[in-house]
Design an enzyme around this catalytic site. Structure first.
Site, short mmCIF file in Angstrom:
data_model
loop_
_atom_site.label_atom_id
_atom_site.label_comp_id
_atom_site.label_asym_id
_atom_site.label_seq_id
_atom_site.Cartn_x
_atom_site.Cartn_y
_atom_site.Cartn_z
N VAL A 1 0.92 -1.23 0.01
CA VAL A 1 -0.03 0.00 -0.02
C VAL A 1 0.79 1.37 -0.04
O VAL A 1 0.55 2.12 -0.80
CB VAL A 1 -0.99 0.00 1.25
N ASP B 1 10.62 3.83 5.43
CA ASP B 1 10.26 2.68 5.86
C ASP B 1 11.39 2.17 6.93
O ASP B 1 12.73 2.75 6.77
CB ASP B 1 10.39 1.38 4.95
N THR C 1 -5.71 0.08 6.98
CA THR C 1 -7.10 -0.43 7.17
C THR C 1 -7.19 -0.62 8.70
O THR C 1 -6.55 -1.27 9.51
CB THR C 1 -7.21 -1.90 6.52
N LEU D 1 -6.80 -1.10 -3.05
CA LEU D 1 -5.74 -1.61 -4.14
C LEU D 1 -5.89 -3.09 -4.18
O LEU D 1 -5.47 -3.50 -3.00
CB LEU D 1 -4.82 -0.97 -3.79
N PHE E 1 -16.07 -9.99 -10.09
CA PHE E 1 -15.85 -10.50 -8.73
C PHE E 1 -16.82 -11.60 -8.32
O PHE E 1 -17.38 -11.66 -7.33
CB PHE E 1 -15.98 -9.36 -7.27
N LEU E 2 -16.96 -12.39 -9.21
CA LEU E 2 -17.89 -13.54 -9.10
C LEU E 2 -17.32 -15.00 -9.69
O LEU E 2 -17.94 -15.89 -9.67
CB LEU E 2 -19.32 -13.24 -9.95
N CYS F 1 -5.80 -9.34 3.36
CA CYS F 1 -7.02 -8.29 3.71
C CYS F 1 -8.39 -8.97 4.08
O CYS F 1 -8.92 -8.59 5.02
CB CYS F 1 -7.31 -7.36 2.40
N LYS G 1 -3.78 -15.76 -4.95
CA LYS G 1 -4.14 -15.37 -6.06
C LYS G 1 -3.07 -15.40 -7.23
O LYS G 1 -1.85 -15.21 -6.68
CB LYS G 1 -5.10 -14.28 -6.06
#
Ligand code: UGA
Length: 424
Positions: free
Chosen positions: A12, A31, A123, A150, A246-247, A257, A318
């Site tokens: 992110v 960082d 988040t 994202l 998204f199916l 996430c 994924k």
């Protein structure tokens, strides 16, 4: 053009730093890891993300983005905006842990110029904006929430082409200042309160996860009744109130996430004495999906997993990422190992820790050679290019489970005696 400091350079933070640089702002990325900072400064991407190295190279030349591992340099930069992008890991109770966020806020309280804005991109549960304000303990700095939407693997594309940009702040003046950073992006912009922005982020992920659980449950039903899940999804998605994206059914949803954010939302609600039964059910359904894949592999292995060799294609949660956090593939592999199988896996980029209890080989073909069952657990498109006839000749028995619906069905069905596709 604004001066922006980005605190925390995970996927992110890196995307925010690069995206803001591409929008023409001057950016410094901070960082704690000097190794990561060094890589980024040399335009080397420490994460697998489409187009990132090219963008880093371009921004290095134009001197729009620099990287540091000291707060002193962040202080010298005199930013107008500080984007907090540090991790919020899940703690034992399922709640999001704010330790890193609050530590960043404390550090910023020492260096942020008056009238600057601390923007939360990590988040975080509802109420975190308030806790950050307390950690800053400065009345001359503003706090805003600007959640990210994202997807790993296409984060840069998503940053530049968002469906909407949400900014929560206590005053319109502050939300306008944050929204102005995105003036060159022609998407819908929504200004709201900090609490609403925080909740929009969680609800989006929880809704998407629930939608996938729904589809995965129906894919299982399709398998039982002999219906076509492709046609079901096409029919379902053609309703404009539902929409087609998204199916895609799969072995279950995962990643860093969805699992964390659904549990965190349940935990936030329970702090307020509220149950969220639909989201509970989505998590439960996801466990079922993963179990169904394991049981299908067991069936293909002749009724028992004990002593069987299972080839696995894909470990990442994924395709197009090397991330294995809460990966459905890793979860399934762990279940196979627990049931006495030996696993030989291949992933084009993801690497499992050495002590994971299975071997990782260098090609899809090697992960199929000599195995009792081959299972496709991540939807890498290159798996569709592998020759099923060669695979069938090298396997011990010819049984394949495609849990990602990525292999060309006709070719594989004719080459493999026992070929199963998730959803039928
Ligand atoms: C998700 C959200 O999509 C982003 O909008 C959000 O910003 C991000 O979480 C986050 O909160 O940081 P990501 O975790 O990268 O992004 O992954 P997704 O592409 O959403 O996929 C999540 C899981 O759902 C994966 O296991 C994926 O395989 C699965 N999935 C996704 C399906 O099974 N079918 C689909 O049709 C889509």
């Amino acid at each position: 053009m604004a001066k922006i400091a980005v605190i925390g350079l995970g996927y992110v933070g890196i995307t925010t730093a690069v995206g803001m640089g591409r929008l023409g702002h001057d950016v410094i990325g901070y960082d704690i890891s000097s190794e990561r900072v060094m890589a980024l400064a040399n335009a080397k991407a420490p994460i697998h993300e489409d187009g990132l190295e090219e963008a880093l190279g371009f921004l290095k030349q134009s001197e729009k983005v620099s990287f540091t591992h000291t707060y002193q340099e962040v202080s010298d930069f005199k930013a107008d905006y500080f984007f907090i992008c540090v991790p919020t890991p899940q703690d034992a109770s399922g709640a999001a842990n704010l330790t890193f966020v609050l530590a960043a806020a404390k550090a910023l309280s020492q260096i942020a110029p008056a009238d600057s804005i601390v923007v939360l991109k990590s988040t975080v549960p509802v109420g975190s904006g308030e806790r950050v304000k307390q950690a800053l303990s400065r009345t001359d700095i503003h706090v805003a929430s600007n959640p990210e939407f994202l997807r790993e693997g296409s984060a840069l594309h998503d940053f530049m082409n968002p469906d909407r940009i949400i900014v929560g702040a206590a005053s319109e003046q502050v939300s306008t200042r944050v929204l102005e950073l995105y003036d060159d992006i022609p998407s819908r912009k929504i200004a709201t309160s900090v609490e609403s922005a925080e909740l929009i982020k969680y609800s989006t992920n929880a809704y998407l996860a629930t939608r996938l659980s729904f589809v995965n449950d129906l894919a299982a039903l399709c398998e039982k009744v002999g219906a076509s899940v492709d046609d079901l999804v096409a029919g379902l998605g053609s309703d404009s109130r539902i929409g087609p994206s998204f199916l895609s059914p799969g072995p279950g949803w995962g990643g860093s996430c969805f699992p964390k954010d659904t549990r965190a939302l349940i935990s936030v609600a329970s702090d307020f004495g509220l149950d969220l039964p639909i989201i509970d059910a989505a998590l439960e359904s996801n466990e079922e999906s993963l179990s169904r894949v394991v049981e299908s592999i067991r069936d293909l292995a002749g009724g028992s997993l004990e002593g069987k060799i299972i080839g696995v294609w894909g470990l990442a949660f994924k395709a197009n990422t090397d991330d294995i956090r809460e990966s459905p593939a890793m979860n399934i592999v762990a279940r196979l190992l627990a049931r006495g199988s030996e696993v030989i896996a291949f992933d084009p980029v993801a690497v499992a820790p050495k002590a994971s209890g299975f071997s990782q080989v260098q090609s899809a073909e090697l992960a199929a050679a000599g195995v009792d069952v081959l299972a496709v657990l991540t939807e890498w498109p290159e798996f569709a290019q592998v020759d099923p006839i060669k695979v069938s000749k090298s396997m011990k028995s010819t049984a394949v489970m495609d849990a990602r619906r990525v292999l060309p069905v006709d070719a594989w069905r004719s080459a493999i005696d026992n070929f199963r596709v998730l959803g039928g």
